[in-house]
Write an enzyme that holds these catalytic residues in place. Sequence first.
Site, short mmCIF file in Angstrom:
data_model
loop_
_atom_site.label_atom_id
_atom_site.label_comp_id
_atom_site.label_asym_id
_atom_site.label_seq_id
_atom_site.Cartn_x
_atom_site.Cartn_y
_atom_site.Cartn_z
N GLU A 152 -6.52 -8.19 6.77
CA GLU A 152 -5.39 -7.64 7.54
C GLU A 152 -4.69 -8.74 8.33
OE1 GLU A 152 -6.57 -4.57 10.24
OE2 GLU A 152 -4.50 -3.95 10.61
N HIS A 188 1.67 -4.76 13.30
CA HIS A 188 1.58 -6.22 13.40
C HIS A 188 2.76 -6.88 12.70
CE1 HIS A 188 -2.35 -5.77 15.11
NE2 HIS A 188 -2.84 -5.20 14.04
N GLU A 246 -3.14 4.38 12.07
CA GLU A 246 -3.94 3.67 13.08
C GLU A 246 -3.08 3.53 14.32
OE1 GLU A 246 -6.62 -0.31 13.36
OE2 GLU A 246 -4.46 -0.54 13.13
C1 LER Z 1 -7.10 -3.26 13.25
O1 LER Z 1 -6.78 -2.54 12.11
C2 LER Z 1 -5.92 -3.75 13.91
O2 LER Z 1 -4.82 -3.44 13.54
C3 LER Z 1 -6.07 -4.68 15.00
O3 LER Z 1 -5.01 -4.61 15.88
C4 LER Z 1 -7.33 -4.58 15.74
O4 LER Z 1 -8.13 -5.58 15.27
MN MN Z 2 -4.48 -2.27 11.73
#
Ligand code: LER
Ligand code: MN
Length: 282
Positions: A152, A188, A246
């Site tokens: 990720e 992100h 999430e």
């Molecule tokens: C986890 O999926 C994530 O997005 C992060 O921000 C935390 O590690």
């Molecule tokens: Mn994540």
Amino acid sequence: MKIAVTIAGRQAKDSAFVVWRGFEESIRKAAAYGYDGVELALKSAGEIDRRELRRWLDETSMEVSCITTGQVFADLGLYFTHPDPIQRAKVKDVFRGLIDLAAEFGGLINVGRTRGFIAPGQDRSETEALFMDTARALCDYAAGKDVQIVIEAVNRYEINFINRLDQGAALLEKTGRVNCGLHADVFHMNIEDDRLGESLIRNGKWVRYVHLADSNRLAPGLGHLDFDEILEALGKIAYDGWVSMEMLPGDDPDAMAKKAIDFIKPKVEAYNRAFAGREEPA
Ligand code: LER
Ligand code: MN
């Protein structure tokens, strides 16, 4: 495309980005809300009883989308790029257990912050070499079990290594394992990548799992991300995997989970109708 929501055990640290805690109760709730599956945040395979898990899933017609490993880092302090080989052996051990579990449930393991970081005094190439050493060993173990590992891209305020999809893809090319792909988290990406859609398309060959949250990390629809742009890009790369919600639970986790599914489900249903009718590329 199927829709999941992230869940964890009751004891998980606050840093577990999950809407609900308590495995059985969360699986039953997710099913009642209309989700297709749950993403399990685990720090080790021993944290969950496989037979119970199988029973809860069978009773609710739910699936495990992915096993997520942030707690291996946050709770156990283990990560891929640790300079000490004993610590790297420990993380491999924990992951082998999780891979065995994923072989029965979902077939996917996420690597978020557990990939490690560029430590003071270490340079990027040393960090990359340590990452590749651990990742190759675990991918080879996972390949024998038909499990995929997804790395990720996580924003710079949480970690200083693999922040953008482009960086993840470049490292995966070097790592050279076909069962190791990218996990795109649009929260992100909104901080790190250029255009969300363009980045997904550019790195499409590697994208094997997707986290959805809005720009403020609340349910999709509560911020300013363009989910039509995201789904259109996923369509262009013929993505047929999971989108997993999430997000921060807020004051009312049930309401957050409901807002997310109510917003995304009609879009995913339209996506799936278009996907079913698409022409196979010549
Ligand atoms: C986890 O999926 C994530 O997005 C992060 O921000 C935390 O590690
Ligand atoms: Mn994540």
